[in-house]
Design a protein around this motif. Structure first.
Motif: not given
Length: 412
Positions: A22-37, A137-145
């Motif tokens: 699965v490749q990266y798709t642009k994120c969209t801001p959510g409502t009521g979501t937690t920023i930090c885990d 790699f786990l965090t960044a590779h989805q962005f295809d450089r």
């Protein structure tokens, strides 16, 4: 400011798309979501989607939500994959509210960004890979450089040593976050690095379904090594009657050394191997060294960081893993399972007390020899003191022989 030059995007990144990941798709801001885990025992991570602003000189990332009616929140994030280390540089993440004034952007970017820290245990190749490169790699590779890296506690030697991998991660400048005097605005910022386990990936925990095989192939692509379908060197050139299986013997400098190294070399030759001796060091030319590893059908060494170089082997190559006395409990998790997950063959040989210099030092009646489990139960420090730091190896080539025959069987 450390940076990598922009690079041609037409290199073999298309190979990654053939895996069905699965490749990266642009994120969209959510409502009521937690920023930090902060729930993961290994790492903390914050994901800011919408309007995120990085302020390097104060080690701060600010999030401007679509609605400023919510209460502002603040987190302090150890921005690497081992949050338990007290000396990892922390980054402050703030979500502002209506009573707070957001900083004005001095530069705007249309790409995602990742803020993370170096440091920790870097300088040891196992930790370089397990704690930084694999989580990156786990965090960044989805962005295809198409992602910018902002690094706090930057270490120029690390960027230089692994420049080929950073080049494959990003085509943009790498920002030294601690000295950056800009307010950079991004549509998507991740603070921290995801990590599943030591030197491992759980495909079920990755939205992109990444595996350790994907990581090894990614590393090999980074260094321009032969494609996945190319067989190990011995089988690729089997028509050569003079061809011998080629094994790299990884040396160690201070502990867990082969005290009878001439006998080991002679034994490997007797079993039909061509031996390549290697003593990889932090200042070695990694671009040259990875090609030397790629030319081998197997690598062999005592349990230790040097075995991490198996990431440069071809599919089907063999890791011959010599396990010092007393540390069998950790051997498979550190190297055996990662090898198998990367599509390599793993041969483990656990030495006997007779093959350990601990026997001469302590004798048969000492707890170190007769009850390793008791030492283990007394804590990691004791395991490190006795079995990791005070032990060398006198390899019994007769006892070890069946393990070498198994390695040859895998190669043939």
């Amino acid at each position: 400011m450390a940076y990598l030059e922009n690079a041609d995007c037409t290199d073999p990144i298309e190979k990654r798309r053939t895996t069905g990941l699965v490749q990266y798709t642009k994120c969209t801001p959510g409502t009521g979501t937690t920023i930090c885990d902060l729930s993961n025992q290994r790492y903390d991570i914050c994901e800011l989607c919408g309007d995120a602003r990085t302020i390097g000189h104060s080690s701060t990332v600010m999030y401007v939500p679509q609605s400023l009616t919510s209460n502002g929140e603040e987190w302090s994030i150890p921005a690497q994959s081992r949050k338990s280390l007290p000396w990892i540089k922390k980054v402050t993440v703030k979500s502002i509210n209506a009573s707070q004034l957001e900083p004005s952007c001095t530069s705007r970017h249309a790409i995602p960004a990742i803020v993370f820290a170096l440091g920790g245990f870097t300088g040891n190749i196992w930790h370089d890979v397990s704690d930084v490169l694999l989580p990156l790699f786990l965090t960044a590779h989805q962005f295809d450089r198409d992602v910018q890296l902002l690094i706090t506690n930057n270490q120029p030697w690390f960027i230089k040593k692994y420049s080929a991998i950073f080049h494959r991660i990003t085509k943009h400048k790498i920002i030294d976050f601690d000295t950056d005097n800009q307010v950079r605005c991004y549509p998507h910022v991740i603070v921290g690095l995801r990590s599943h386990r030591d030197f491992g990936i759980d495909p079920n925990a990755s939205p992109q379904n990444y595996t350790m095989m994907d990581f090894r192939l990614f590393v090999r692509e980074s260094y321009g090594l032969p494609a996945p379908e190319v067989d190990i060197p011995y089988r690729a050139d089997k028509d050569d009657p003079e061809r011998k299986p080629r094994i790299m013997l990884i040396g160690r400098g201070k502990t867990r050394r082969f005290m009878n190294a001439p006998d080991v070399l002679q034994g490997l030759d007797w079993f039909g191997f061509e031996v390549v001796k290697a003593d990889p060091r932090i200042d070695s030319n990694l671009d040259e060294f990875v090609r030397l590893v790629d030319s081998c059908d197997a690598i062999m060494g005592a349990h230790g960081a040097g075995l991490t170089n198996m990431v440069f082997l071809r599919s089907g190559a063999v890791l011959v893993h010599i396990v010092p006395y007393g540390i069998e409990f950790m051997a498979d998790g550190f190297y055996g399972a990662p090898a198998r997950d990367m599509g390599l063959r793993h041969v483990q040989y656990s030495i006997s007390p007779d093959e350990s210099t601990l026997l001469e030092k302590y004798g048969w009646n000492h707890t170190v020899i007769k009850d390793p489990e008791a030492i283990r139960n007394s804590g990691w420090e004791k395991v490190g003191e006795f079995y990791m730091s005070a032990q060398d190896i006198v390899l019994n080539m007769t006892r070890f022989g069946p393990s070498l025959l198994k390695a040859i069987e895998f190669i043939m």
